[in-house]
Motif scaffolding. Structure first.
Motif, short mmCIF file in Angstrom:
data_model
loop_
_atom_site.label_atom_id
_atom_site.label_comp_id
_atom_site.label_asym_id
_atom_site.label_seq_id
_atom_site.Cartn_x
_atom_site.Cartn_y
_atom_site.Cartn_z
N LEU A 236 -1.99 -25.24 47.60
CA LEU A 236 -1.96 -25.73 46.46
C LEU A 236 -0.48 -26.37 46.25
O LEU A 236 -0.47 -27.43 45.67
N GLN A 237 0.29 -25.97 46.83
CA GLN A 237 1.72 -26.18 46.56
C GLN A 237 1.93 -27.83 47.08
O GLN A 237 2.31 -28.61 46.69
N TYR A 238 1.34 -27.82 48.39
CA TYR A 238 1.35 -29.05 49.22
C TYR A 238 0.69 -30.17 48.73
O TYR A 238 1.13 -31.13 48.45
N PHE B 294 0.26 -31.48 38.66
CA PHE B 294 -0.02 -29.80 38.35
C PHE B 294 1.07 -28.93 38.95
O PHE B 294 0.97 -27.79 38.97
N LEU B 295 2.11 -29.68 39.26
CA LEU B 295 3.45 -28.94 39.44
C LEU B 295 4.65 -29.80 38.96
O LEU B 295 5.02 -30.74 39.57
N SER B 296 5.14 -29.44 38.08
CA SER B 296 6.11 -30.24 37.35
C SER B 296 7.52 -30.39 38.05
O SER B 296 7.77 -29.46 39.02
N GLN B 297 8.05 -31.65 37.88
CA GLN B 297 9.31 -31.84 38.48
C GLN B 297 10.72 -31.26 37.70
O GLN B 297 11.67 -31.22 38.22
N GLU C 216 8.82 -21.57 36.84
CA GLU C 216 7.75 -21.05 36.17
C GLU C 216 6.55 -20.92 37.01
O GLU C 216 5.87 -19.94 37.21
N THR C 217 5.94 -22.26 37.30
CA THR C 217 4.83 -22.30 37.80
C THR C 217 4.90 -21.70 39.16
O THR C 217 3.87 -20.94 39.52
N LEU C 218 5.88 -21.76 40.15
CA LEU C 218 5.58 -21.19 41.37
C LEU C 218 6.01 -19.82 41.19
O LEU C 218 5.30 -19.08 42.22
N GLN C 219 6.65 -19.10 40.29
CA GLN C 219 6.71 -17.67 40.30
C GLN C 219 5.22 -17.33 39.99
O GLN C 219 5.06 -16.35 40.54
N TRP C 220 4.61 -17.82 39.31
CA TRP C 220 3.30 -17.28 38.87
C TRP C 220 2.36 -17.60 40.03
O TRP C 220 1.40 -16.70 40.15
N ASP D 43 1.68 -26.06 30.70
CA ASP D 43 0.51 -27.06 30.92
C ASP D 43 -0.43 -26.63 32.09
O ASP D 43 0.24 -25.49 32.85
N TYR D 44 -1.38 -27.00 32.23
CA TYR D 44 -2.57 -26.49 33.35
C TYR D 44 -1.81 -27.04 34.69
O TYR D 44 -1.21 -27.95 34.81
N SER D 45 -1.71 -25.90 35.38
CA SER D 45 -1.20 -26.08 36.58
C SER D 45 -1.71 -25.59 37.82
O SER D 45 -2.59 -24.56 37.78
N ILE D 46 -0.99 -25.59 39.14
CA ILE D 46 -1.51 -24.71 40.34
C ILE D 46 -1.29 -23.20 40.01
O ILE D 46 -2.27 -22.46 40.86
N ALA D 47 -0.72 -22.80 39.09
CA ALA D 47 -0.69 -21.40 38.76
C ALA D 47 -1.81 -20.85 38.06
O ALA D 47 -2.45 -19.88 38.55
#
Length: 232
Positions: free
Chosen positions: A76-78, A86-89, A96-100, A157-161
């Motif tokens: 997902l991160q890749y 879906f992963l903010s800069q 926050e997205t990555l920690q979730w 926002d809707y994200s990979i989390a």
């Protein structure tokens, strides 16, 4: 562009959710984990942990040779970094997205997975194990419910989390959880379920693995009988 090695599990659904949201071209290669496809040498070359999902990006951003990625969170991160979606800069939103995302990988997924195993697949009921994992799953639902109390999605926002967590909430009844006990989580769940991309992603089940039959004894041995000797 993306070769997806996939089976119809929560971790597999994470990746189809992303691919359907972005419209990134992909080809599905079914890996029937109940029949042992995950031990085929060609699959192990890209997924040495013999688990789905895995991908091969035939057109990586650096223009070089294809890149293979295993582990659903890493995929997902890749893909988010590849597409810029879906992963903010923004530093804080990204963090926050990555920690979730990692919370799901380290907590919700493993605990709900053990819940599934002892409640559904174990050859005999073990009350302590069932109670332990049902309770911990409920605690994690509570954590997510609290996070969603004042927002539509996990990191606003809707994200990979969200894509990581949603497939592990889909089997909530099997996990012995009642979404009515978690109103913010339920609202979030229904919002994601209504997304067209979510519906397209889950429609793959009908064409790839339409059977809902329980695993037979041979499949159980393949899925749950692995140890160090499995790795050759």
């Amino acid at each position: 562009m993306i070769d997806l090695y996939y089976w119809t599990t929560p971790n597999g659904h994470k990746i189809t959710l992303f691919l359907e949201e972005t419209g990134l071209p992909y080809t599905v290669h079914p890996i029937n984990i109940g029949k042992g496809d995950q031990f085929q040498p060609e699959f192990l070359r890209i997924a040495p942990n013999n688990r789905i999902p895995a991908i091969v990006d035939q057109s990586p951003r650096d223009g070089g040779t294809p890149i293979s990625v295993f582990e659903s969170g890493a995929i997902l991160q890749y893909l988010a970094e590849k597409t810029g979606r879906f992963l903010s800069q923004d530093l804080r939103r990204r963090t926050e997205t990555l920690q979730w995302l990692y919370w799901q990988m380290a907590g919700l997924g493993p605990m709900a997975g053990q819940n599934h195993h002892f409640s559904v697949y174990a050859p005999e009921p073990i009350p302590y194990a069932i109670d332990r994992y049902v309770r911990e799953t409920g605690r994690l639902y509570g954590v997510l419910n609290k996070q969603l109390a004042d927002r539509d999605y996990i990191a606003d926002d809707y994200s990979i989390a969200d894509m990581a967590c949603y497939p592990w909430i889909v089997p909530h009844e099997r996990q012995r959880q009642d979404l009515n006990d978690f109103p913010h989580l339920k609202r979030w769940f229904e919002r994601i379920a209504a997304r067209p991309a979510t519906q397209r992603a889950y429609a793959l089940v009908d064409s790839i693995n339409p059977s809902t039959a329980a695993h037979d004894e041979q499949a159980r041995k393949i899925l749950f009988g692995q140890d160090a000797k499995t790795i050759k």
